[in-house]
Design a protein around this motif. Sequence first.
Motif, PDB file in Angstrom:
ATOM      1  N   UNK C 275       0.831  -1.150  -0.037  1.00 51.53           N
ATOM      2  CA  UNK C 275      -0.037   0.062  -0.105  1.00 51.53           C
ATOM      3  C   UNK C 275       0.894   1.267   0.066  1.00 51.53           C
ATOM      4  N   UNK C 276       1.996   1.281   0.793  1.00 49.74           N
ATOM      5  CA  UNK C 276       2.686   2.377   1.030  1.00 49.74           C
ATOM      6  C   UNK C 276       3.387   2.550  -0.441  1.00 49.74           C
ATOM      7  N   UNK C 277       4.009   1.635  -1.160  1.00 49.05           N
ATOM      8  CA  UNK C 277       4.506   1.722  -2.378  1.00 49.05           C
ATOM      9  C   UNK C 277       3.408   2.171  -3.682  1.00 49.05           C
ATOM     10  N   UNK C 278       2.614   1.777  -3.343  1.00 53.08           N
ATOM     11  CA  UNK C 278       1.152   2.250  -4.396  1.00 53.08           C
ATOM     12  C   UNK C 278       0.835   3.490  -4.309  1.00 53.08           C
ATOM     13  N   UNK C 279       0.700   4.221  -3.032  1.00 57.21           N
ATOM     14  CA  UNK C 279       0.389   5.302  -2.518  1.00 57.21           C
ATOM     15  C   UNK C 279       1.431   6.439  -3.012  1.00 57.21           C
TER      16      UNK C 279
END
Lengths: 358, 356, 288
Positions: C275-279
């Motif tokens: 999720x962190x990567x995506x955001x």
Amino acid sequence: MLELRNVAKMVAGDYHIYPTDLAFERGTLNVLLGPTLAGKTSLMRLMAGLDRPTSGSVFFDGADVTGVRVQQRNVAMVYQQFINYPALTVYENIASPLRIAGRDSASIDQAVRQAAELLKLTPYLDRTPLNLSGGQQQRTALARALVKNASLVLMDEPLANLDYKLREELREELPKIFAQSGAVFVYATTEPSEALLLGGNTATLSEGRVTQFGKTIDVYRKPADLVTAKTFADPPLNFIDVIKSGAFFQHQDFDRLPVPSHLLKISDGAMTVAFHPHHLGLSRQTEGAAPLKAVTQISEITGSESFVHLDYNGVRWIMLAAGIHEIDPDTQIELFLDTRHLMAFGSDGRAIAVDAVA
Amino acid sequence: MARITLDHIRHAYGPNPKSAKDYALREVHHEWNDGGAYALLGPSGCGKTTLLNIISGLLQPSEGHILFDGKDVTYLSTQARNIAQVFQFPVIYDTMTVYDNLAFPLRNRAVPEAEVDRRVREMLEIIDLAGWAKRKAQGLTADQKQKISLGRGLVRNDVNAILFDEPLTVIDPHMKWVLRSQLKRLHKQFGFTMVYVTHDQTEALTFADKVVVMYDGQIVQIGTPAELFERPTHTFVGYFIGSPGMNVMPARVEGSAVVVGGETIALDYSPQVKAGDRAELGIRPEFIRIGREGMPVAVNRIEDIGRRRIVRADFQGQRIAIVASEDAEIPAEPRITFDPTAINIYANSWRVGREA
Amino acid sequence: MQKTWNNKAWFLVLPVLVLVAFSAVIPLMTVVNYSVQDTFGNNEFFWAGTDWFEEILHSARFWEALQRNLFFSFIILALQIPLGIFIALNMPKSGIGVPVCLVLMALPLLIPWNVVGTIWQVFGRVDIGLLGYTLRALGVDYNYVRDPVDAWITIIVMDVWHWTSLVVLLCYAGLVSIPDAYYQAAKIDGASRWSVFRYIQLPKMKRVLLIAVLLRFMDSFMIYTEPFVVTGGGPGNSTTFLSIDLVKMAVGQFDLGPAAAMSIIYFLIILLLSWVFYTVMTSSDANG
């Protein structure tokens, strides 16, 4: 007959299509005219059944088809891109919808040859689409749409990717082809001149609303409001804000325009007057033409005519004058406005109803 | 800005071209003036894009040379030619701001930052995007993006020529008018050499001082918009320029008169057509007057296209188009007259002049 | 034409729902179930609450393994993404070279995981393996069974060999979709090779790069096969990643409770980091 009854489409809380009522008869050509993103494609998708309206219903020949999927409707579509099966010959491309429908080969052959003849593709039946010109490719796509005998044919800017001259030829052929079929034709375009050349009926679209629907030439001549008038004008319309008092339109501090006879009866007050560039001229063509003064900016020659871009007291105007006129920029010139075709719009943007000279 | 010399240029895409058919560009030998606005007009496949690519340096011609201000640039790369180009689809650097997009070609050439700033700000004013300088270029409309592409070319003051490859294709009709007139004004103001490729005659005619009509790998005619309209040297030009195109009908020349079917039309000169040559009469729909006088025609259809009407009719067994104004009256038994000064005579598709 | 806006379509989805339920939801619930209970066999269960979670989070073994995982994923991304982009940039755009390169690139992806392991295990052996033997002959002291650094290098080289092609193929797909006009315009603007990459190719590859980074992160973070086949977690604990540890705990020691708790923590970490990567990667897109 295709009917949209109060059809609306909302996406993420925004109206893409505001509630719309439209009725297209069989055997007619109906143009959807509007700039990019006006909602032409969205409206077509609703008509085809590719999208389900948020509210309202779609009727075809009296039957409610709102929820019916596109596969079960008898719909054909032609797109801006030339979409054909690259590996199949023109013949097989045209035949493909009939093969899917499981028709026998004798009747397929007859239908394909008939459609090919109509669209002048007979000499190319054995070629594959990649060996054809753009015009021939789009003709193949059109033939495929026609051969289906669809009751609704939707065309989304079908000529936009073609050469100017090819467009001109196809535009001339299309109304004839449509006239021979009993389907409802819907044709989306951004170009007012294309709508006029095609004739039929036109619905003008602006920001998700159908602003007017009627015979093409009537919508052009008698737009119901300012938005329609602007949408349906190429070259763009010219405007002046005036105050009508009696027999004159008074522009705030400059010229006075005599009110033409068809507008004499309307009540006095502030309004916007609009006219097409070709109603301005460098010489007095008609008795009632009104003289005006404007400053030239740029002249564009188109062969037998000239577009002269003008600055009329801070407002951009375009004049389409007969003959070749290369006028130096920043020159003050006298022009004549043929007032017989003036259109008047109230402060609410609605046309002030009068019978203009046709 | 530069004078462009096209010295006997021929181009074939395949190796070892033998006959004229193998050439995408058959033979181009012309000189284009410094500061001129030229439009290359023709149907797709006529060679106009090939010629543009030769000028921009994307292609090297199979034969011949191209010179900018007398200097041979045939073998120079696109970068080294100092040209600017606006493409059909707007090319912008999405991740940069509008300002940085315009500064990009200058910074690549190591122009001092103060000078970059001055020129970019000036350009932002010229292309009417001063308020958008800090915006990312990504979210702009097609016409704004196209203005940035143009600005990136104009911001360099050393460009030899600006090339346009059908730049208005993706622009809405109303914006076309605005962009075209802005472009024309810029040309008047700065006088750069411009070459504009299009298949749209309106764009070509309104844009250019000189329109180069191409057909089948050859330049058929170079002329002012008025020359192309009034005196097309080839029937193709007559057909391609004008909407609808010129009416061309088989004819027979008899001294200073021309015979079409059963009608004899007097001319004020004697065209010299050799025996055995195919003679044709060309007259534009705009120069046929329809009314109660003249030669009889049978009207098939009248198309009301707003500001004017196109009358499709049969004249002496030929289908012709006539343009009538929106207020013109078309009588029940119409007759037509040809404006005698607007009649062109063709022998084997090429125009036979008065002078000959 | 009849009205067919009905619910029949749901029946068509049903088999998939059942399949997902059996393959994912039910096992996951089982894991959750185990993670909060204790068992001594005989199907007797005792409520353990969050004990197992606390135990795992307080164990040095878990944190060490997690560190190894993070370090491994970091190295993998740092190697494979630039290398993948670099290879994609240098692949031919037209001609006979295209299919040849694509097939070559696709080959490692087609080899089953256990075969990859075995290939490299044999390849790297100092007695019979070509690589190991050659290195030894060249005087390099290479032994992945004894030396932790050599073990790491072996696993990383394996993963790079196996999965860089995926990044290459994704980037290549992004690159070929860039219209020629962009390159021409850049030439005309006098852009350097680096500028072309920075302002045209990279922005246009962004979407596929996001997918590549996510896939490679998730996959490398779940690394299991390579150390399992080649090093078995050793030498020592040097290549004992979370997944290896988990299996040791669950299968080797039969500590089902802690293993279940660890699985859930592991799963949540992957979810969180993805999720962190995506955001991070999409937010820069929204601003850009």
